[in-house]
Design an enzyme around this catalytic site. Structure first.
Site, PDB file in Angstrom:
ATOM      1  N   CYS A 197       8.385  16.582  -6.199  1.00 18.51           N
ATOM      2  CA  CYS A 197       8.095  17.994  -6.430  1.00 18.51           C
ATOM      3  C   CYS A 197       6.900  18.460  -5.600  1.00 18.51           C
ATOM      4  CB  CYS A 197       7.752  18.222  -7.897  1.00 18.51           C
ATOM      5  SG  CYS A 197       9.058  17.738  -9.000  1.00 18.51           S
ATOM      6  N   ARG A 254       9.052  17.116   1.455  1.00 18.39           N
ATOM      7  CA  ARG A 254       8.868  16.159   0.364  1.00 18.39           C
ATOM      8  C   ARG A 254      10.192  15.836  -0.335  1.00 18.39           C
ATOM      9  NH1 ARG A 254       3.511  15.991  -1.487  1.00 18.39           N
ATOM     10  NH2 ARG A 254       4.071  15.757  -3.664  1.00 18.39           N
ATOM     11  N   TRP A 293      12.121  18.110  -7.560  1.00 18.03           N
ATOM     12  CA  TRP A 293      12.943  16.931  -7.257  1.00 18.03           C
ATOM     13  C   TRP A 293      13.274  16.324  -8.617  1.00 18.03           C
ATOM     14  CZ3 TRP A 293      12.566  11.480  -7.604  1.00 18.03           C
ATOM     15  CH2 TRP A 293      13.418  10.774  -6.757  1.00 18.03           C
ATOM     16  N   ASN A 318       4.151  18.438 -11.039  1.00 21.07           N
ATOM     17  CA  ASN A 318       4.673  17.350 -10.215  1.00 21.07           C
ATOM     18  C   ASN A 318       4.319  16.044 -10.913  1.00 21.07           C
ATOM     19  OD1 ASN A 318       5.261  15.477  -8.189  1.00 21.07           O
ATOM     20  ND2 ASN A 318       3.366  15.883  -7.070  1.00 21.07           N
ATOM     21  N   GLY A 319       5.292  15.159 -11.085  1.00 25.47           N
ATOM     22  CA  GLY A 319       4.994  13.879 -11.735  1.00 25.47           C
ATOM     23  C   GLY A 319       5.867  13.675 -12.960  1.00 25.47           C
ATOM     24  N   GLU A 357      14.552  -2.604   9.157  1.00 29.30           N
ATOM     25  CA  GLU A 357      14.130  -1.225   9.414  1.00 29.30           C
ATOM     26  C   GLU A 357      15.266  -0.410  10.043  1.00 29.30           C
ATOM     27  OE1 GLU A 357      11.931   0.625   8.443  1.00 29.30           O
ATOM     28  OE2 GLU A 357      11.736   2.245   9.883  1.00 29.30           O
ATOM     29  N   LYS A 384      16.967   2.873   8.323  1.00 29.15           N
ATOM     30  CA  LYS A 384      17.038   4.189   8.973  1.00 29.15           C
ATOM     31  C   LYS A 384      18.468   4.709   8.946  1.00 29.15           C
ATOM     32  CE  LYS A 384      13.699   5.179   9.014  1.00 29.15           C
ATOM     33  NZ  LYS A 384      12.437   4.503   8.861  1.00 29.15           N
ATOM     34  N   GLU A 387      19.593   5.667   5.348  1.00 28.93           N
ATOM     35  CA  GLU A 387      18.818   6.776   4.820  1.00 28.93           C
ATOM     36  C   GLU A 387      19.263   8.125   5.378  1.00 28.93           C
ATOM     37  OE1 GLU A 387      14.049   7.209   4.433  1.00 28.93           O
ATOM     38  OE2 GLU A 387      14.765   6.173   6.194  1.00 28.93           O
ATOM     39  N   HIS A 440      25.679 -18.097   6.904  1.00 26.65           N
ATOM     40  CA  HIS A 440      25.580 -18.472   5.481  1.00 26.65           C
ATOM     41  C   HIS A 440      26.259 -17.428   4.586  1.00 26.65           C
ATOM     42  CE1 HIS A 440      23.018 -21.850   6.432  1.00 26.65           C
ATOM     43  NE2 HIS A 440      22.339 -21.046   7.238  1.00 26.65           N
ATOM     44  N   LYS A 449       9.857  12.479   0.427  1.00 24.47           N
ATOM     45  CA  LYS A 449       8.910  11.938   1.401  1.00 24.47           C
ATOM     46  C   LYS A 449       7.844  11.073   0.723  1.00 24.47           C
ATOM     47  CE  LYS A 449       7.078  11.352   5.450  1.00 24.47           C
ATOM     48  NZ  LYS A 449       7.738  10.308   6.261  1.00 24.47           N
TER      49      LYS A 449
END
Ligand code: M6R
Length: 610
Positions: free
Chosen positions: A2, A27, A74, A100-101, A483, A487, A490, A506, A605
């Site tokens: 948020c 964000r 969010w 926010n939170g 990484e 990417k 995401e 394996h 974010k």
């Protein structure tokens, strides 16, 4: 996560709030809302979807209020609906609030409030705060009512609160979620992050944990939760608003990928003495005595920053001979790690607000370990908790997908490894000089890698419809396999996995057929031959190979379906180069699939909640 904005001004605040909200879009959010006070009543609207949806609904509404709050939500408690969007109001509609939170004890508080006759309009944890303040406001003035309500809340949060009958007062509070105060001329602001404030002011106060702020047009009063006033001189932001704009690039992610030569160069510039070809870490002076006594390192971080930590382990072990563990922060914090005063806990975070990494730092502090942060955001929560901080100088990173922050983190952790190697005398002055000289060539080499952009675009076009990808690497380039896969997942929503190349036989080799692409990071290194063998094993099963190799190396030409080369550098520094084609591949795949790039679905974010 948020985003909160608030403004009190001599001019109408609606355009200010909308502008500020747009600058918090990075964000991640799924609904937005806004409230102002005009002629003794609240004017508000809130909508699921993007800010432009809210703007469309505001068209034709003549709101001229000089105080207001805005919010991007969010979703955590309840889906992204109009009712669940912020602002939330008290029953008597005298209090408006954005948050926010997370409020951890909201269920028990809600039950109590319902017993006292409060009626709720949303499924959120946030709404209870408005009702709680309403209860306290029956007997107290606004600031004290907010103060008392906060003391009943458990969790981590930042708040913006307005009282309909007090249009000259805006209240903010910070308890474990970021909140910055902006100081203007006859106008003041609050926001979750600095970019939201930059169009209006560069003078800011970063609220500390458990601080509140009262904003009037011409006055800002910071206090603790008991109302004790604190003197907090403002800091001036040195970076420009253009750093937080796209500057002609179609997406922030692409802009940030292309900013990497500069980000790496600037970060290097802060820690390298070019004349002496050596590393210098002035910020470590206050903890030098303790640093000299460490006998173990634990690196903790999340997501991309964790991958930087994995590269750091190889470098720190090679150059300092200290044992290094790398722990995902969400695991570290609930584990029972063995820590003491001789343990260095190195926390890596772009935002400095990641809840799990922050908790890991706190836990390490409690156990007496020496905590050191590698961070990109000055004044962020993690930097306040850690005993010392060394900053990456990537500039603001807006796209949810981390790119320039990653290469800056790699830069810093590699330089730190060299520095500690010298301090512990596990490397010689000559090797330091050699390494630093090589390091200084990296920005130019990154520029060369960026020139492969069109080739990578073509490669993305060829494989855009493949539903699954494998990424493989070894040693220093093993973390980049993670990484690259992260990417791709995401931003292009394509399933991908990162593996140590030696692990393929394996299990994962069973996936390989002539439709299955593997991205192999096979640059010149101590494990180059091993990588070639691993690629051969995949090719023998008709797998598709996209290879990242060193310029001039022909060993993989006959095996690869697509080859992207990077300039030669030492194995230890090569992840800074090899990650760039991986970022570009993910970017172009996502563009071709029509994905939103800078704000992927379901992601934020700064992950300020667990
Ligand atoms: O701000 P932080 O570096 O602490 O963030 C950690 C992760 O959330 C972050 O790296 C995330 O994995 C990125 N979206 C990856 O691109």
């Amino acid at each position: 996560m948020c985003g909160i904005v608030g403004a009190i001004s001599q001019r109408p605040v609606r355009p200010i709030l909308l502008e500020a909200l747009r600058r918090l879009e990075y964000r991640g959010y799924d609904s937005s809302g806004l409230v102002t006070i005009q002629n003794g009543s609240f004017q508000w609207d809130k909508r699921p979807g993007k800010i432009r949806v809210l703007e469309d609904h505001l068209k034709g509404k003549n709101w001229n209020g000089h105080i207001g709050l805005g919010h991007t939500r969010w979703a955590t408690h309840g889906p992204p609906t109009r009712d669940n969007a912020h602002p939330h109001f008290s029953c008597d509609e005298k209090i408006a609030l954005v948050h926010n939170g997370i409020i951890e004890n909201y269920e028990s508080l809600k039950e109590n409030l319902i017993r006292r006759g409060h009626q709720f309009r949303s499924e959120t944890d946030t709404e209870i705060i408005a009702h709680l303040i309403e209860e306290h406001a029956k007997k107290n003035k606004p600031f004290v009512a907010v103060q008392k309500a906060i003391k009943e809340l458990e969790g981590s949060f930042a708040l913006g609160v307005m009282f309909r009958d007090h249009p000259d007062l805006l209240i903010g509070a910070r308890l474990n979620s970021p909140l910055v105060v902006g100081i203007g001329r006859n106008e003041n602001f609050i926001a979750s992050d600095v970019p939201a404030l930059l169009p209006f002011t560069k003078k800011v106060i970063y609220l500390n944990e458990n601080e509140m702020v009262q904003l009037q047009r011409d006055r800002v009063t910071v206090s603790d939760l008991n109302g004790r006033v604190k003197r907090r001189p403002p800091t001036t932001i040195t970076w420009d608003i253009t750093s937080a704009e796209k500057e002609g690039y179609p997406h922030f992610m692409l802009k940030e990928i292309f900013e990497q030569p500069r980000a790496v160069k600037t970060t290097t510039g802060y820690y390298v003495n070019r004349k002496k070809s050596c590393t210098e870490f002035a910020a470590l002076k206050p903890v030098l005595k303790k640093l000299n006594k460490i006998n173990r390192v634990i690196i903790t971080a999340c997501g991309t920053a964790w991958h930087a930590g994995l590269v750091g382990k190889y470098a720190l072990e090679e150059l300092t001979r200290l044992p290094v563990d790398v722990a995902i922060a969400s695991e570290f914090r609930y584990g029972n790690p063995v820590l003491n005063k001789n343990t260095l806990v190195l926390a890596i975070s772009q935002s400095g607000e990641t809840a799990d990494t922050l908790a890991a730092v706190r836990q390490a502090n409690e156990h007496g370990a020496l905590t050191l942060a590698i961070c990109n955001v000055v004044g962020s929560s993690i930097t306040r908790e850690a005993k010392a901080t060394i900053y990456t100088y990537a500039g603001p990173e807006i796209s949810v997908a981390s790119t320039k922050a990653y290469t800056s983190q790699l830069t810093l952790i590699l330089l730190l490894a060299i520095y500690l190697g010298r301090a512990r005398k596990t490397i010689t002055k000559q090797s330091e000089t050699k390494m630093i000289r090589e390091f200084l060539t990296l920005p130019k080499k990154i520029e060369a890698v960026l020139k492969t952009d069109q080739l990578i675009d073509k490669c993305a076009a060829q494989y855009r419809d493949a539903p699954n990808f494998m990424y493989i690497g070894r040693r220093y380039n093993f973390p980049n396999a993670y990484e690259g896969a992260l990417k791709l997942k995401e931003i292009s929503y394509t399933h991908a996995e990162g593996y140590g190349a030696g692990e393929m036989k394996h299990g994962p080799l069973a996936l390989v057929d002539n439709t299955f692409p593997t991205v192999a990071i096979a640059v010149q290194s101590s494990v180059h031959e091993k990588m070639v063998s691993n690629i051969q094993e995949i090719k023998a099963r008709s797998g598709i190979i996209i290879a990242i190799t060193t310029e001039g190396d022909k060993a993989i030409d006959h095996l690869a379906d697509c080859i992207i080369t990077v300039p030669e550098t030492s194995e230890m520094f090569s992840p800074i180069l090899t990650v760039i084609p991986l970022q570009l591949l993910a970017y172009h795949m996502a563009v071709k699939k029509g994905c939103p790039i800078d704000q992927p679905r379901n992601l934020a974010k700064s992950v300020t909640v667990e």
